[in-house]
Design a protein around this motif. Structure first.
Motif, PDB file in Angstrom:
ATOM      1  N   ARG A   2       1.019  -1.174   0.139  1.00  0.00           N
ATOM      2  CA  ARG A   2       0.002  -0.100   0.187  1.00  0.00           C
ATOM      3  C   ARG A   2       0.933   1.373  -0.176  1.00  0.00           C
ATOM      4  NH1 ARG A   2      -4.721  -1.623  -1.154  1.00  0.00           N
ATOM      5  NH2 ARG A   2      -5.772   0.274  -0.239  1.00  0.00           N
ATOM      6  N   PRO A   3       0.585   2.091  -0.719  1.00  0.00           N
ATOM      7  CA  PRO A   3       1.323   3.497  -0.869  1.00  0.00           C
ATOM      8  C   PRO A   3       1.054   4.350   0.482  1.00  0.00           C
ATOM      9  CG  PRO A   3      -0.608   3.703  -2.477  1.00  0.00           C
ATOM     10  CD  PRO A   3      -0.579   2.322  -1.826  1.00  0.00           C
ATOM     11  N   ARG A   4       1.932   5.230   0.832  1.00  0.00           N
ATOM     12  CA  ARG A   4       1.794   5.975   2.033  1.00  0.00           C
ATOM     13  C   ARG A   4       1.038   7.409   1.650  1.00  0.00           C
ATOM     14  NH1 ARG A   4       6.590   7.364   2.469  1.00  0.00           N
ATOM     15  NH2 ARG A   4       6.472   9.152   1.797  1.00  0.00           N
ATOM     16  N   ILE A   5      -0.033   7.606   2.442  1.00  0.00           N
ATOM     17  CA  ILE A   5      -0.906   8.802   2.211  1.00  0.00           C
ATOM     18  C   ILE A   5      -0.172   9.859   3.029  1.00  0.00           C
ATOM     19  CG2 ILE A   5      -2.767  10.147   2.035  1.00  0.00           C
ATOM     20  CD1 ILE A   5      -4.177   7.190   1.660  1.00  0.00           C
ATOM     21  N   ASP A   6       0.720  10.577   2.575  1.00  0.00           N
ATOM     22  CA  ASP A   6       1.494  11.512   3.561  1.00  0.00           C
ATOM     23  C   ASP A   6       0.526  12.490   3.970  1.00  0.00           C
ATOM     24  OD1 ASP A   6       3.774  10.423   2.877  1.00  0.00           O
ATOM     25  OD2 ASP A   6       4.045  11.448   0.862  1.00  0.00           O
TER      26      ASP A   6
END
Length: 134
Positions: A2-6
């Motif tokens: 999963r990508p990191r939502i900053d």
């Protein structure tokens, strides 16, 4: 993975350091893509109601949960037809203001126990005030 939502802000979302100024779908494989909100806007005159056509586009086989970031103020909702579609697919839908949806996704990344496979739709709210006259 999963990508990191900053971060999320009115009109934008930052994923893995890249700022995007449009709504996104994060697929089961972790790949973010631009939300096709015109599928709903063509039917309802707004992208704040997710149509059956958009629901069919968003759903992926194997998804057990759909988390929808409804914008900073929580404006997005499912149409009755979209809600019925997800129910028929045994896919639970959670509609949360975008900051809460981001928090849920981030806590999922840190979780050691198995969690349901889910698709994440995050609304950046870049069009919150653009309504069609239709």
């Amino acid at each position: 993975m999963r990508p990191r939502i900053d971060r999320t802000a009115f009109g934008s979302i930052t994923i893995e350091g890249t700022e995007l100024e449009h709504d996104v779908i994060i697929r089961l494989n972790g790949r973010p893509e631009k939300r096709k909100k015109k599928l709903s806007k063509a039917i309802y005159g707004t992208s704040h109601i997710i149509s059956l056509v958009e629901a069919e586009h968003v759903f992926e086989q194997g998804a057990e949960r759909l988390i929808v970031g409804t914008g900073q103020s929580g404006l997005v909702k499912l149409s009755d037809e979209a809600a019925d579609y997800f129910k028929h697919k045994d896919c639970r839908v959670e509609l949360l203001p975008t900051p809460r949806a981001r928090g849920l996704e981030q806590s999922r990344r840190r979780c050691d126990r198995p969690v349901p496979r889910h698709v994440l739709v995050v609304r950046s709210l870049s069009d919150v005030h653009t309504f069609s006259a239709a």
